[in-house]
Structures are given as structure tokens and as C-alpha cells.
Design an enzyme around this catalytic site. Structure first.
Site, PDB file in Angstrom:
ATOM      1  N   HIS A   3       1.382   8.958  -7.185  1.00 50.19           N
ATOM      2  CA  HIS A   3       0.465   7.911  -6.729  1.00 50.19           C
ATOM      3  C   HIS A   3      -0.039   7.152  -7.949  1.00 50.19           C
ATOM      4  CE1 HIS A   3      -0.939  10.258  -2.870  1.00 50.19           C
ATOM      5  NE2 HIS A   3       0.358  10.133  -2.940  1.00 50.19           N
ATOM      6  N   GLU A  54      -1.593  11.413  -9.957  1.00 54.82           N
ATOM      7  CA  GLU A  54      -2.187  10.077  -9.946  1.00 54.82           C
ATOM      8  C   GLU A  54      -1.862   9.476 -11.305  1.00 54.82           C
ATOM      9  OE1 GLU A  54      -3.573   8.607  -7.419  1.00 54.82           O
ATOM     10  OE2 GLU A  54      -3.940  10.267  -6.046  1.00 54.82           O
ATOM     11  N   TYR A  90     -13.663  11.578  -5.528  1.00 61.73           N
ATOM     12  CA  TYR A  90     -13.978  11.201  -4.146  1.00 61.73           C
ATOM     13  C   TYR A  90     -13.099  11.985  -3.185  1.00 61.73           C
ATOM     14  CZ  TYR A  90      -9.867   8.208  -4.830  1.00 61.73           C
ATOM     15  OH  TYR A  90      -8.617   7.746  -5.131  1.00 61.73           O
TER      16      TYR A  90
END
Length: 148
Positions: free
Chosen positions: A42, A114, A92
Site C-alpha cells: 500500500h 505501507e 489510525y
């Protein structure tokens, strides 16, 4: 949190589970093959996440948590990425996250890199692809070795 219901947002989650062609493609490949583990790429965050991302109260059995913690430490030992569940690594909660589905529904070893920093964003410059790819080679090899 962690996704949007607005179709024009970069974090759009789709109208429903597997409503988007990309998520259907992942599901269909996993249905057609004996997948034991999945590592997602990602953008962005320079981090490595593992289940569960949707709620910090979500239970992960102690043995599984230890397995993910040990593996994530090994995978990030050369690139300095942060690691943990989404709320630990990127700060988050993320609903509808692929690792939650892979682990929670399929019972797979499932993690997400990520890749890149905030400067790279969701669409890094082509000039950064080599550098970003190099930062994920060790994590990918470690993951594949451990999943075998």
C-alpha cells in the site's frame, strides 16, 4: 475511520465488500489457489501493519500477536519501517482492511507494507520506484521464507 464512503476520495472503500474490481480480483485469486499467506503493498507510511486494524479492542490471540510482532521486527530490521497493528503503525483504525479479511476470514498470515513517505503519497514519482522497491525487498523475502 481509515476509509471513506465518498467515491472521489483516495481512501474510498467501495459500496460494499468486494464491490471494486481490484478487491474482487484478490478474492478470486485466493479462491482459485491454495494461498497460505499474503503480503499487500500500500502507499504510504513507511510502516508494516498486521491484523486487526478495525479496532484496538479487537482480540488477537497472544500466540498470534507474538508471531506477528516477531515477524514484523525481522521484516523491518533493515528499512526502519514502524510496525504493528494499523492504529500502532500508522496512527489510525482502518475498517475494511485486507489483513483483517485475510487473517480473520481466511486464517492466513496477512500483512501490509505501507510503502513510501508522505512526500511520496499514493502516487510516487517514477524516479522513486527503485528506491521504494529496494526498501521492500528484505521484508518480502523474510515474509516468503517464514510463510513457506
Amino acid at each position: 475511520a481509515g476509509s471513506s464512503g465518498r467515491g472521489c476520495d483516495e481512501e474510498y472503500r467501495g459500496a460494499a465488500a468486494f464491490s471494486e474490481p481490484e478487491t474482487r480480483a484478490v478474492r478470486d485469486v485466493m479462491d482459485a489457489h491454495a494461498v497460505r499467506a499474503v503480503l499487500h503493498w500500500h502507499g504510504w507510511g513507511n510502516s508494516l501493519a498486521y491484523p486487526f486494524a478495525y479496532d484496538w479492542h479487537a482480540p488477537l490471540p497472544s500466540a498470534e500477536l507474538e508471531r506477528y510482532q516477531e515477524l514484523s521486527r525481522a521484516m523491518t530490521s533493515l528499512n526502519g519501517y514502524s510496525h504493528g497493528r494499523a492504529w500502532e503503525s500508522v496512527g489510525y483504525h482502518a475498517n475494511g482492511e485486507a489483513d483483517d479479511w485475510g487473517y480473520g476470514t481466511r486464517g492466513l498470515l496477512s500483512m501490509s507494507l505501507e510503502v513510501g513517505s508522505s512526500r511520496d503519497g499514493f502516487w510516487p514519482s517514477p524516479a522513486r520506484i527503485g528506491t521504494l522497491s529496494a526498501a521492500t525487498l528484505w521484508p518480502a523475502l523474510t515474509f516468503a521464507h517464514r510463510a513457506a
